[in-house]
Motif scaffolding. Structure first.
Motif, short mmCIF file in Angstrom:
data_model
loop_
_atom_site.label_atom_id
_atom_site.label_comp_id
_atom_site.label_asym_id
_atom_site.label_seq_id
_atom_site.Cartn_x
_atom_site.Cartn_y
_atom_site.Cartn_z
N GLN A 90 15.41 0.12 -2.17
CA GLN A 90 13.85 0.61 -1.13
C GLN A 90 12.66 0.73 -2.12
OE1 GLN A 90 15.25 3.40 1.49
NE2 GLN A 90 16.69 2.19 2.32
N GLY A 91 11.67 0.30 -1.60
CA GLY A 91 10.48 0.58 -2.11
C GLY A 91 9.49 -0.34 -2.71
N ILE A 92 10.11 -1.58 -2.61
CA ILE A 92 9.27 -3.03 -3.23
C ILE A 92 9.36 -4.04 -2.36
CG2 ILE A 92 9.86 -2.53 -5.60
CD1 ILE A 92 12.19 -4.43 -5.76
N GLY A 93 9.81 -3.70 -1.06
CA GLY A 93 9.47 -4.70 0.01
C GLY A 93 10.74 -5.70 -0.04
N THR A 149 11.24 -3.25 16.58
CA THR A 149 11.61 -2.30 15.57
C THR A 149 10.96 -0.77 16.06
OG1 THR A 149 11.54 -1.71 13.00
CG2 THR A 149 9.58 -2.78 13.95
N GLY A 150 11.52 0.13 15.48
CA GLY A 150 11.16 1.51 15.60
C GLY A 150 10.87 2.14 14.30
N HIS A 151 11.12 1.57 13.53
CA HIS A 151 10.98 2.00 11.82
C HIS A 151 9.52 1.95 11.62
CE1 HIS A 151 11.31 2.93 7.83
NE2 HIS A 151 12.57 3.16 7.89
N PRO A 152 8.89 3.37 11.39
CA PRO A 152 7.43 3.57 11.12
C PRO A 152 6.81 2.49 9.89
CG PRO A 152 8.43 5.69 11.57
CD PRO A 152 9.62 4.61 11.28
N ALA A 153 7.39 2.46 8.93
CA ALA A 153 7.10 1.66 7.82
C ALA A 153 7.07 0.20 8.16
CB ALA A 153 7.93 1.89 6.67
N MET A 154 8.32 -0.45 8.85
CA MET A 154 8.04 -1.74 9.36
C MET A 154 7.09 -2.11 10.07
SD MET A 154 11.53 -4.11 10.57
CE MET A 154 11.91 -4.29 8.56
N ILE A 165 12.70 0.38 -9.57
CA ILE A 165 12.50 0.29 -8.26
C ILE A 165 11.55 1.49 -8.00
CG2 ILE A 165 12.96 -0.13 -5.97
CD1 ILE A 165 14.91 -1.92 -6.76
N GLY A 166 12.33 2.76 -8.14
CA GLY A 166 11.83 4.18 -8.19
C GLY A 166 10.25 4.22 -8.76
N SER A 167 10.36 3.55 -9.91
CA SER A 167 9.03 3.81 -10.76
C SER A 167 8.02 3.16 -9.88
CB SER A 167 9.35 3.45 -12.06
OG SER A 167 10.08 4.40 -12.81
N PHE A 168 8.25 2.12 -9.47
CA PHE A 168 7.11 1.04 -8.74
C PHE A 168 6.66 1.67 -7.61
CE2 PHE A 168 5.74 -1.78 -5.61
CZ PHE A 168 4.75 -2.52 -6.31
N ALA A 169 7.66 2.51 -6.61
CA ALA A 169 7.26 3.08 -5.54
C ALA A 169 6.46 4.29 -5.78
CB ALA A 169 8.57 3.22 -4.69
N VAL A 170 6.93 5.05 -6.68
CA VAL A 170 6.42 6.38 -6.90
C VAL A 170 4.88 6.21 -7.44
CG1 VAL A 170 6.25 8.36 -8.53
CG2 VAL A 170 8.33 7.71 -7.52
N ALA A 171 4.58 5.29 -8.34
CA ALA A 171 3.34 5.02 -8.95
C ALA A 171 2.24 4.47 -7.65
CB ALA A 171 3.43 3.80 -10.11
N ARG A 172 2.78 3.44 -6.75
CA ARG A 172 2.17 3.19 -5.70
C ARG A 172 1.55 4.22 -5.00
NH1 ARG A 172 5.27 -0.71 -2.17
NH2 ARG A 172 6.48 1.19 -1.90
N GLY A 188 13.43 -5.58 1.94
CA GLY A 188 13.96 -5.67 3.47
C GLY A 188 12.85 -6.32 4.23
N ASN A 189 11.47 -6.50 3.93
CA ASN A 189 10.50 -7.06 4.93
C ASN A 189 10.67 -8.67 4.29
OD1 ASN A 189 9.47 -5.30 6.56
ND2 ASN A 189 8.36 -4.39 4.75
N ALA A 190 10.94 -8.89 2.85
CA ALA A 190 11.17 -10.33 2.47
C ALA A 190 12.13 -10.86 2.99
CB ALA A 190 11.13 -10.07 0.83
N LEU A 191 13.43 -10.30 3.09
CA LEU A 191 14.40 -10.90 3.83
C LEU A 191 14.31 -11.10 5.13
CD1 LEU A 191 17.38 -11.79 3.88
CD2 LEU A 191 18.20 -9.55 4.25
N SER A 192 13.77 -10.32 5.87
CA SER A 192 13.55 -10.28 7.46
C SER A 192 12.32 -11.43 7.75
CB SER A 192 12.74 -9.09 7.81
OG SER A 192 12.17 -9.33 9.15
N GLU A 193 11.28 -11.90 6.92
CA GLU A 193 10.49 -12.65 6.99
C GLU A 193 11.00 -14.19 6.61
OE1 GLU A 193 6.68 -12.15 5.17
OE2 GLU A 193 6.21 -10.63 6.60
N TYR A 194 11.94 -14.07 5.63
CA TYR A 194 12.53 -15.24 5.17
C TYR A 194 13.37 -15.86 6.16
CZ TYR A 194 15.16 -18.69 2.44
OH TYR A 194 15.89 -19.92 1.85
N ILE A 195 14.38 -15.06 6.72
CA ILE A 195 15.26 -15.36 7.83
C ILE A 195 14.43 -16.02 9.17
CG2 ILE A 195 17.07 -14.89 9.45
CD1 ILE A 195 17.52 -15.14 6.37
N ALA A 196 13.37 -15.36 9.45
CA ALA A 196 12.58 -15.58 10.56
C ALA A 196 11.75 -16.83 10.27
CB ALA A 196 11.32 -14.47 10.77
#
Length: 372
Positions: A280-283, A306-311, A157-164, A285-293
């Motif tokens: 963290q780093g491959i989405g 939300t107050g999290h800048p990335a979200m 997961i870290g490798s993907f986030a770093v490369a991106r 959290g956002n995937a779970l959030s949208e699925y439940i929504a």
């Protein structure tokens, strides 16, 4: 970089044990130990952002890298012993730039940003060190023993986030590793194999390996595993309905939902969402959030603040969310008893944004969870 003939010599001190070893294995008597490599890495022939030198231990990865990238090898950084990690980043960087960089490499836990480097986990130290290298080194960033001190989930997961992040910042990054499992996730522009002196360009970008999540409905006690990583307080409402995303059978992310009993427009509201640092780093959290929504939206409106800048940044660009309140400071009011009378006091103020889910509805899955 042209062809390089590299010779490494080391003096052999013929101690009694060395003499015994020579006799046991019939080794020739040598005054020096000699290693030689013929290196051909034509990385100047094309544009690139991410490179990988990979091979088993002892094949010469580090020796070759030190010769080819003499001034770009990253050594250990000096970190404040007591101050937060964010205080060790360059003074000219603003706090928004620092936190954005930390989030982009998959270290998106504001509570942990406040801590000194030495108390972080290996995975967190790995990511924050790379973030600092990208912040401070304008040329090629070369990291030896890449992902060697973290488990393989964090490594991938870290490798993907770093490369991106490297590609987004248009920098150059070279990873040196003995682990072949990161190739698909790092997706380098070129790979060099010292063991066979093979070099290959990878002109076609690969998609990230698929990640399968299992979503389960859980008791709110599961919050104990996640609460210290959330950027707000650690409380959770007793009425919250809670869900956990599992990756390879391991808890990765958490979302809780509460009912918002508005007189004119009752709705459901996202109460807590947090992803564990290792995932963290491959989405996720956002995937779970949208699925439940998508489940709760089958019944009523579903909103989130939300107050999290990335979200906030992710949802502002997503077709599945509509921003119903731009990022702003809102004072939360709390009733207090004073001298037998109710008074009103303002709580901590922070920048938040409000969103309405407007993506697809999953009615079949909502029924399976007993929500409709």
């Amino acid at each position: 970089m042209p062809r390089l003939d590299l010779i490494k010599k080391t003096r052999v001190i013929r101690s009694p044990r060395v003499i015994q070893l020579e006799g046991m294995f019939d080794l020739p008597t040598e005054k020096t130990s000699r290693q030689q490599w013929a290196v051909d890495m034509p990385i100047e022939d094309d544009d690139w952002n991410v490179g990988l030198i990979v091979g088993p231990s002892g094949c010469g990865k580090t020796s070759i890298a030190r010769e080819c990238f003499k001034n770009e090898m990253v050594s250990d950084f000096n970190w404040f012993q007591q101050k937060s990690i964010i205080d060790s980043f360059p003074e000219e960087m603003g706090i928004k730039e620092i936190t954005a960089l930390l989030s982009s490499v998959g270290f998106s836990s504001p509570p942990n940003w406040l801590r000194p480097f030495h108390v972080l986990s290996n995975g967190e130290q790995f990511r924050v060190s790379i973030a600092r290298a990208l912040a401070e080194l304008p040329g090629i960033v070369v990291i030896d023993e890449f992902t060697s001190v973290v488990d393989r989930t964090v490594a991938r997961i870290g490798s993907f986030a770093v490369a991106r992040t490297v590609r987004k910042r248009e920098q150059k990054f070279v990873a040196i590793s003995c682990h072949f499992d990161i190739i698909e996730w790092l997706d380098p522009d070129w790979i060099y194999f010292p063991a066979t002196n093979q070099f290959q360009w990878r002109s076609e970008r690969q998609s990230r390996p698929p990640v399968t999540l299992e979503i389960i409905n859980v008791h709110r006690k599961a919050w104990e595993l996640f609460r210290k990583h959330h950027y707000l307080d650690s409380t959770i409402q007793k009425s919250a309905n809670c869900f956990v995303a599992l990756m390879d059978g391991q808890p990765a992310a958490f979302t809780a939902v509460i009912h918002f009993p508005h007189r004119q427009s009752p709705s459901f509201r996202e109460h807590r969402t947090v992803c564990l640092p290792d995932f963290q780093g491959i989405g996720i959290g956002n995937a779970l959030s949208e699925y439940i929504a998508s489940l709760y939206a089958c019944r009523k409106k579903y909103t989130s603040v939300t107050g999290h800048p990335a979200m906030i940044q992710y949802r502002a660009k997503s077709k599945n969310w509509k921003m119903i309140r731009k990022p702003s400071v809102v004072s939360r009011q709390k009733g207090l008893e004073k001298n037998g009378k109710r008074s009103v006091a303002s709580s901590h103020e922070r920048i938040t944004a409000g969103f309405l889910y407007c993506g697809p509805r999953r009615e079949r899955e909502a029924r399976e969870f007993g929500l409709i």
